[in-house]
Design a protein around this motif. Structure first.
Motif, PDB file in Angstrom:
ATOM      1  N   GLN A  53     -72.933   8.782   5.133  1.00  0.00           N
ATOM      2  CA  GLN A  53     -72.806   8.848   3.679  1.00  0.00           C
ATOM      3  C   GLN A  53     -73.964   9.656   3.127  1.00  0.00           C
ATOM      4  O   GLN A  53     -75.119   9.286   3.305  1.00  0.00           O
ATOM      5  CB  GLN A  53     -72.789   7.430   3.082  1.00  0.00           C
ATOM      6  CG  GLN A  53     -71.489   6.682   3.331  1.00  0.00           C
ATOM      7  CD  GLN A  53     -70.260   7.474   2.895  1.00  0.00           C
ATOM      8  OE1 GLN A  53     -70.212   8.008   1.791  1.00  0.00           O
ATOM      9  NE2 GLN A  53     -69.273   7.567   3.778  1.00  0.00           N
ATOM     10  N   TYR A  85     -73.094  10.888  -9.531  1.00  0.00           N
ATOM     11  CA  TYR A  85     -72.812  11.410  -8.202  1.00  0.00           C
ATOM     12  C   TYR A  85     -71.963  10.450  -7.371  1.00  0.00           C
ATOM     13  O   TYR A  85     -71.901   9.248  -7.662  1.00  0.00           O
ATOM     14  CB  TYR A  85     -74.126  11.717  -7.468  1.00  0.00           C
ATOM     15  CG  TYR A  85     -74.867  12.896  -8.046  1.00  0.00           C
ATOM     16  CD1 TYR A  85     -74.422  14.195  -7.824  1.00  0.00           C
ATOM     17  CD2 TYR A  85     -76.005  12.709  -8.832  1.00  0.00           C
ATOM     18  CE1 TYR A  85     -75.110  15.282  -8.357  1.00  0.00           C
ATOM     19  CE2 TYR A  85     -76.694  13.786  -9.370  1.00  0.00           C
ATOM     20  CZ  TYR A  85     -76.239  15.076  -9.136  1.00  0.00           C
ATOM     21  OH  TYR A  85     -76.912  16.143  -9.659  1.00  0.00           O
ATOM     22  N   ALA A  86     -71.370  11.017  -6.322  1.00  0.00           N
ATOM     23  CA  ALA A  86     -70.394  10.263  -5.518  1.00  0.00           C
ATOM     24  C   ALA A  86     -70.974   8.998  -4.893  1.00  0.00           C
ATOM     25  O   ALA A  86     -70.262   8.013  -4.715  1.00  0.00           O
ATOM     26  CB  ALA A  86     -69.832  11.165  -4.428  1.00  0.00           C
ATOM     27  N   ASP A  87     -72.265   9.032  -4.537  1.00  0.00           N
ATOM     28  CA  ASP A  87     -72.835   7.877  -3.842  1.00  0.00           C
ATOM     29  C   ASP A  87     -73.276   6.793  -4.810  1.00  0.00           C
ATOM     30  O   ASP A  87     -73.770   5.752  -4.388  1.00  0.00           O
ATOM     31  CB  ASP A  87     -74.046   8.308  -3.002  1.00  0.00           C
ATOM     32  CG  ASP A  87     -75.165   8.870  -3.866  1.00  0.00           C
ATOM     33  OD1 ASP A  87     -74.931   9.917  -4.514  1.00  0.00           O
ATOM     34  OD2 ASP A  87     -76.245   8.269  -3.915  1.00  0.00           O
ATOM     35  N   PHE A 124     -63.635  17.520  -6.534  1.00  0.00           N
ATOM     36  CA  PHE A 124     -64.829  16.985  -7.190  1.00  0.00           C
ATOM     37  C   PHE A 124     -65.471  18.047  -8.064  1.00  0.00           C
ATOM     38  O   PHE A 124     -65.258  19.242  -7.869  1.00  0.00           O
ATOM     39  CB  PHE A 124     -65.808  16.354  -6.191  1.00  0.00           C
ATOM     40  CG  PHE A 124     -66.589  17.291  -5.294  1.00  0.00           C
ATOM     41  CD1 PHE A 124     -67.541  18.163  -5.810  1.00  0.00           C
ATOM     42  CD2 PHE A 124     -66.416  17.255  -3.910  1.00  0.00           C
ATOM     43  CE1 PHE A 124     -68.289  19.002  -4.981  1.00  0.00           C
ATOM     44  CE2 PHE A 124     -67.163  18.090  -3.065  1.00  0.00           C
ATOM     45  CZ  PHE A 124     -68.088  18.963  -3.613  1.00  0.00           C
ATOM     46  N   PRO A 134     -70.891  15.263  -4.714  1.00  0.00           N
ATOM     47  CA  PRO A 134     -71.997  14.781  -3.874  1.00  0.00           C
ATOM     48  C   PRO A 134     -73.320  15.289  -4.426  1.00  0.00           C
ATOM     49  O   PRO A 134     -73.365  16.321  -5.099  1.00  0.00           O
ATOM     50  CB  PRO A 134     -71.703  15.394  -2.506  1.00  0.00           C
ATOM     51  CG  PRO A 134     -70.885  16.605  -2.786  1.00  0.00           C
ATOM     52  CD  PRO A 134     -70.121  16.330  -4.054  1.00  0.00           C
ATOM     53  N   THR A 193     -64.230  12.761  -2.487  1.00  0.00           N
ATOM     54  CA  THR A 193     -65.413  11.901  -2.416  1.00  0.00           C
ATOM     55  C   THR A 193     -65.054  10.449  -2.744  1.00  0.00           C
ATOM     56  O   THR A 193     -65.875   9.556  -2.571  1.00  0.00           O
ATOM     57  CB  THR A 193     -66.496  12.388  -3.390  1.00  0.00           C
ATOM     58  OG1 THR A 193     -65.913  12.525  -4.699  1.00  0.00           O
ATOM     59  CG2 THR A 193     -67.047  13.741  -2.959  1.00  0.00           C
ATOM     60  N   LYS A 194     -63.839  10.241  -3.262  1.00  0.00           N
ATOM     61  CA  LYS A 194     -63.294   8.896  -3.502  1.00  0.00           C
ATOM     62  C   LYS A 194     -61.834   8.919  -3.054  1.00  0.00           C
ATOM     63  O   LYS A 194     -61.190   9.981  -3.099  1.00  0.00           O
ATOM     64  CB  LYS A 194     -63.348   8.549  -5.003  1.00  0.00           C
ATOM     65  CG  LYS A 194     -64.742   8.489  -5.588  1.00  0.00           C
ATOM     66  CD  LYS A 194     -65.470   7.226  -5.161  1.00  0.00           C
ATOM     67  CE  LYS A 194     -66.940   7.315  -5.585  1.00  0.00           C
ATOM     68  NZ  LYS A 194     -67.770   6.316  -4.906  1.00  0.00           N
ATOM     69  N   THR A 234     -61.440   9.657   2.914  1.00  0.00           N
ATOM     70  CA  THR A 234     -62.502  10.240   2.097  1.00  0.00           C
ATOM     71  C   THR A 234     -63.531  10.932   2.977  1.00  0.00           C
ATOM     72  O   THR A 234     -63.643  10.666   4.172  1.00  0.00           O
ATOM     73  CB  THR A 234     -63.213   9.163   1.253  1.00  0.00           C
ATOM     74  OG1 THR A 234     -63.619   8.114   2.123  1.00  0.00           O
ATOM     75  CG2 THR A 234     -62.286   8.608   0.191  1.00  0.00           C
ATOM     76  N   CYS A 235     -64.288  11.795   2.332  1.00  0.00           N
ATOM     77  CA  CYS A 235     -65.251  12.645   3.025  1.00  0.00           C
ATOM     78  C   CYS A 235     -66.306  11.810   3.725  1.00  0.00           C
ATOM     79  O   CYS A 235     -66.880  10.887   3.147  1.00  0.00           O
ATOM     80  CB  CYS A 235     -65.912  13.585   2.023  1.00  0.00           C
ATOM     81  SG  CYS A 235     -67.060  14.747   2.784  1.00  0.00           S
ATOM     82  N   TYR A 282     -68.812  13.607   5.240  1.00  0.00           N
ATOM     83  CA  TYR A 282     -69.956  14.522   5.188  1.00  0.00           C
ATOM     84  C   TYR A 282     -70.389  15.053   6.561  1.00  0.00           C
ATOM     85  O   TYR A 282     -71.470  14.730   7.050  1.00  0.00           O
ATOM     86  CB  TYR A 282     -71.127  13.852   4.444  1.00  0.00           C
ATOM     87  CG  TYR A 282     -70.723  13.418   3.058  1.00  0.00           C
ATOM     88  CD1 TYR A 282     -70.539  14.359   2.053  1.00  0.00           C
ATOM     89  CD2 TYR A 282     -70.459  12.075   2.762  1.00  0.00           C
ATOM     90  CE1 TYR A 282     -70.122  13.976   0.780  1.00  0.00           C
ATOM     91  CE2 TYR A 282     -70.047  11.685   1.491  1.00  0.00           C
ATOM     92  CZ  TYR A 282     -69.890  12.631   0.513  1.00  0.00           C
ATOM     93  OH  TYR A 282     -69.476  12.255  -0.730  1.00  0.00           O
ATOM     94  N   HIS A 331     -72.802  22.551  -2.741  1.00  0.00           N
ATOM     95  CA  HIS A 331     -72.649  21.445  -3.696  1.00  0.00           C
ATOM     96  C   HIS A 331     -72.972  21.905  -5.118  1.00  0.00           C
ATOM     97  O   HIS A 331     -72.837  21.122  -6.056  1.00  0.00           O
ATOM     98  CB  HIS A 331     -73.575  20.286  -3.333  1.00  0.00           C
ATOM     99  CG  HIS A 331     -73.203  19.581  -2.055  1.00  0.00           C
ATOM    100  ND1 HIS A 331     -73.845  18.447  -1.612  1.00  0.00           N
ATOM    101  CD2 HIS A 331     -72.258  19.858  -1.118  1.00  0.00           C
ATOM    102  CE1 HIS A 331     -73.318  18.049  -0.460  1.00  0.00           C
ATOM    103  NE2 HIS A 331     -72.358  18.906  -0.137  1.00  0.00           N
TER     104      HIS A 331
END
Lengths: 214, 581
Positions: free
Chosen positions: A188, A210-212, B160, B178, B207-208, B216-217, B219, B356
């Motif tokens: 992640q 942000y996504a996290d 995204f 991200p 990303t979701k 989902t990603c 990474y 990104h």
């Protein structure tokens, strides 16, 4: 002696002959099944090409010995990690020469140049020189900006060998570990670690979710 | 009743689609969901990013004997595109003094399996460049026509990004982006300090979660290998495979289309003839409607090769524009070295494969000496080593003093060199401009009268030259890169390319964003398709790839291909319901 050992002991010429007339030879190799499917992401054509290249030979034993010495001069073993030859770099270079034939003449020619240079200076081929003699020649071709004009062919060759050696080394398992690349595994991503952000005086854009961040 | 050579009755499809990339995949998805019986012809083999026999994702470089070098595949062994700039047995040529590089990916999903997933809507200005500047062409539709479809594509496919309210970079329905990587944060800070805007990029990466079918990603920075979790958009995984599950889609792989067949009386399409690549047999499929999505150049080639007494210049080509106005994005790039990034702390910074962050076009062309804009994509970071790992280190490892404060002689060997690889790893950034070209009638592809491919199909001959517009734009890109790099305290690895190399402007075709060869418009004399991408002259013929686009903005094409294909599919469904088709 089992059957496999018998097969191994047959001289190559005999095998070739028997392969040409399989119907009369009980020792003819069983043909491998044809490759018709993708495997590990490779098409059948790619698998056949790679197999053929891996079976073929380009460098002579003497050339491969020279390449091996050069690789280990370029990236020797140290307390942390193995040498280039210990991680198979000479075999990688041999493969690349077959894979990209445009490199064959520059590399073969460079190896000949090196032996010629060593014979002129020390009366013997690179492999037969002492380690200090080898380094004396390498020092003349390892630094492009200060090399003498008469050493330029050697410089081009050595730069190529440096690039090939680094490519083979740092794409090997041990080389990747040595370099410290830590990815190629699911994770992640949550931005650079805090200590890195602090080191550079950086912070994330407060307006962006942000996504996290859930 | 139509029969094949063995007297077997041929199925009659509602729709035949040629090509399974973004345009064809979307049409197949929409039309099968609406209940149509669809036949999809794909020139390459079957591909599913989740099938282990195709997966290259998460493989290590040492799992390739060439360590992923680009000998066989144009972007290396692990890249998902099957094909490349050259395909054995399928040649093309260029008129002397001109050049075009034609990238083809022949597989289910086509080039969507390996693309960068940069997904930018066109903005209002991108549809009316002629009105705004007096050169180029307007579209017959505007942003308001496309907006509902962009919205639906955002939700269906997933992308995204962030809503920032820029006039020509429309907001959308974005998943959260991200976080930026370290080099991206440094670029952002430096670029903003000199007035160059930077925003989170917009990528078709999940990303979701958006549905049950796609993951989902995680990474791994390998979108170019096609995601086995379906977390990025590939037409194969996100459109065609779901369409197959409707039971309404007949997929024919290894089908190289030769010609669109027409009825001499009515002038309407009746089917498509193709070569089955595995048996080399000539086959025919029959359909009530034909949708071309074979790619900008392949779709034009098909029309130009579909000649008959009624369509002597090729099908739907009474205007003579088919093949003309071919245009590819401009591209120029720079690689820079950032001393502050030397000796970096190691950690896993794999994210999405592409940047990104990005810089949308931020200046006014009326105040510049070139008429169109560009956006900037950024690269860098501690990436997985490959066959080109730090190649050419002898050009730069003499630049910076080592730990003892001494500058070294560049090149070298041994322990000192090994240390240099460690010091310099991850200390580079790249910047790549992607700009809008001005489509020109004089840039075109045509049928080469003297050549055929291995299937006997006449091949394309290209005629393409950049104009001053694009060359001056590339010069501006290089100046911008230098300013950003300077603001970061970085330096170029090699000198900036000068005028004799067109400031590093990539050769036509190299950016793989070609468009324009079957353009739409309101006037049948200057366009081949109407505002719904329906041929002016053949009402049951449609084009849903980028061939239909009168211009391409500085936006990567895929999101607009998806939206316009969805719009055309809706139109087809509507017209069938009204019995107009």
């Amino acid at each position: 002696m089992n059957r496999r050992d018998i097969l191994k002991s047959i001289p190559l010429t005999t095998l070739s002959l028997s392969a040409a007339t399989p119907e009369v030879s009980p020792t003819a190799p069983v043909p491998k099944p044809a490759i018709t499917e993708f495997k590990n992401g490779k098409s059948p054509e790619e698998q056949r090409r790679d197999n053929a290249l891996q079976t073929a030979k380009f460098l002579t034993a003497h050339e491969l010995a020279t390449v091996t010495l050069l690789c280990d001069i370029i990236l020797p073993a140290d307390a942390r990690s193995p040498s280039a030859s210990q991680v198979g770099v000479p075999q990688f270079i041999e493969f690349m020469l077959k894979d990209q034939p445009d490199m064959q003449t520059p590399v073969r020619g460079g190896l000949s140049w090196l032996d010629h240079e060593c014979r002129q200076r020390f009366g013997k081929a690179f492999t037969d020189c002492t380690p200090p003699q080898r380094i004396a020649v390498v020092d003349d071709i390892a630094y492009p900006a200060k090399a003498k004009l008469e050493h330029k062919p050697g410089v081009a060759f050595f730069s190529r060998m440096r690039n090939l050696t680094a490519a083979g080394y740092f794409t090997s398992k041990a080389g990747i570990a040595d370099l410290g690349y830590m990815g190629n595994t699911p994770h992640q991503w949550a931005g650079p670690p805090k200590e890195v952000l602090d080191q550079f005086g950086l912070s994330f854009d407060p307006d962006v979710h942000y996504a996290d961040m859930g | 009743m139509s029969c094949d050579l063995n007297g077997k009755e041929l199925a009659m499809y509602d729709v035949i689609i040629i090509g399974s990339g973004a345009g064809g995949g979307m049409a197949a998805y929409q039309l099968t969901k609406a209940g149509a019986n669809v036949c999809l012809l794909e020139a390459g083999g079957y591909f599913d990013p989740a099938d282990p026999k195709y997966i290259t994702q998460l493989k290590w470089p040492y799992e390739s004997p060439r360590r992923g070098a680009s000998t066989v595949r144009a972007f290396g062994d692990f890249d998902a595109a099957w094909g490349g700039w050259q395909i054995d047995g399928e040649p093309y040529s260029a008129e002397t003094g001109t050049e075009f590089h034609w990238f083809r990916s022949q597989m289910l999903g086509g080039r969507t399996n390996h693309w960068g997933r940069i997904s930018l809507r066109f903005g209002p200005d991108d549809f009316r460049r002629y009105s705004l500047s007096g050169i180029g062409a307007d579209w017959p539709i505007g942003y308001d026509d496309m907006k509902p479809y962009y919205d639906r594509v955002d939700k269906l496919i997933g992308v995204f990004g962030t809503n920032v309210g820029l006039p020509n970079e429309p907001d959308g329905f974005f998943l959260p982006p991200p976080k930026p990587r370290l080099h991206e944060m440094l670029i952002t800070k430096a670029a903003r300090s000199i007035g160059v805007p930077v925003f989170p990029s917009r990528l078709a990466v999940l990303t979701k979660p958006i549905n049950q079918e796609r993951g989902t990603c995680f990474y791994c920075a390998q979108c170019g290998r096609a995601c086995s979790a379906y977390a990025d958009f590939s037409s194969s995984s996100a459109l065609v495979i779901p369409a197959l599950k409707t039971g309404k889609l007949t997929l024919i792989n290894n089908a190289m289309a030769r010609e669109v067949l027409t009825d001499p009386q009515s002038g309407l399409c009746t089917g498509v003839s193709y070569v089955d690549k595995t048996s080399l047999q000539e086959r025919t499929v029959k359909g009530k409607l034909v949708v071309l999505a074979a790619s900008t150049c392949q779709s034009a080639r098909l029309l130009l090769n579909s000649k008959s007494s009624r369509f002597q210049r090729g099908l739907a080509n009474g205007s003579g524009v088919v093949g003309k106005y071919l245009n590819d994005s401009t591209g120029a790039s720079m690689s820079g070295f950032i001393p502050a990034l030397m000796n970096r702390k190691r950690y896993n910074e794999d994210g999405a494969q592409s940047c990104h962050i990005y810089t949308p076009w931020w200046l006014d062309n009326k105040k510049l000496d070139f008429p169109r804009g560009y956006h900037i994509e950024y690269g860098g970071g501690m990436r997985m080593p490959d066959a080109g790992f730090m190649s050419g280190i002898e050009a730069y490892n003499g630049l910076i003093a080592d730990a003892s404060g001494k500058k070294k002689e560049a090149g070298g060997y041994g322990a000192s060199l090994k240390e240099d690889y460690h010091r310099y790893y991850g200390a580079f950034v790249s910047m790549a401009g992607r700009g809008e070209p001005v489509p020109m009638e004089s840039n075109y592809c045509e049928i080469d009268p003297n050549r055929v491919d291995q299937y006997g199909i006449p091949t394309l001959r290209f005629n393409y030259k950049w104009s001053d517009y694009e060359i001056k734009q590339a010069r501006h890109m290089q100046q911008t890169f230098d300013e950003i790099l300077h603001a970061m305290g970085g330096q170029r690895v090699s000198p900036a390319p000068s005028a004799d190399r067109n400031y590093g402007l990539e050769a036509p075709g190299r950016i793989i964003h070609e468009a324009g060869t079957i353009r739409m418009g309101n006037d049948p004399k200057t366009s081949a398709l109407n505002a719904f991408q329906q041929a002016h002259e053949v009402k049951n013929l449609f084009v849903v790839d980028a061939a239909a686009f009168p211009s391409q903005g500085d936006k990567n094409l895929t999101w607009t291909i998806l939206a316009s294909s969805m719009r055309t599919s809706d139109y087809i469904i509507d017209q069938i319901k009204k019995k107009s088709l």
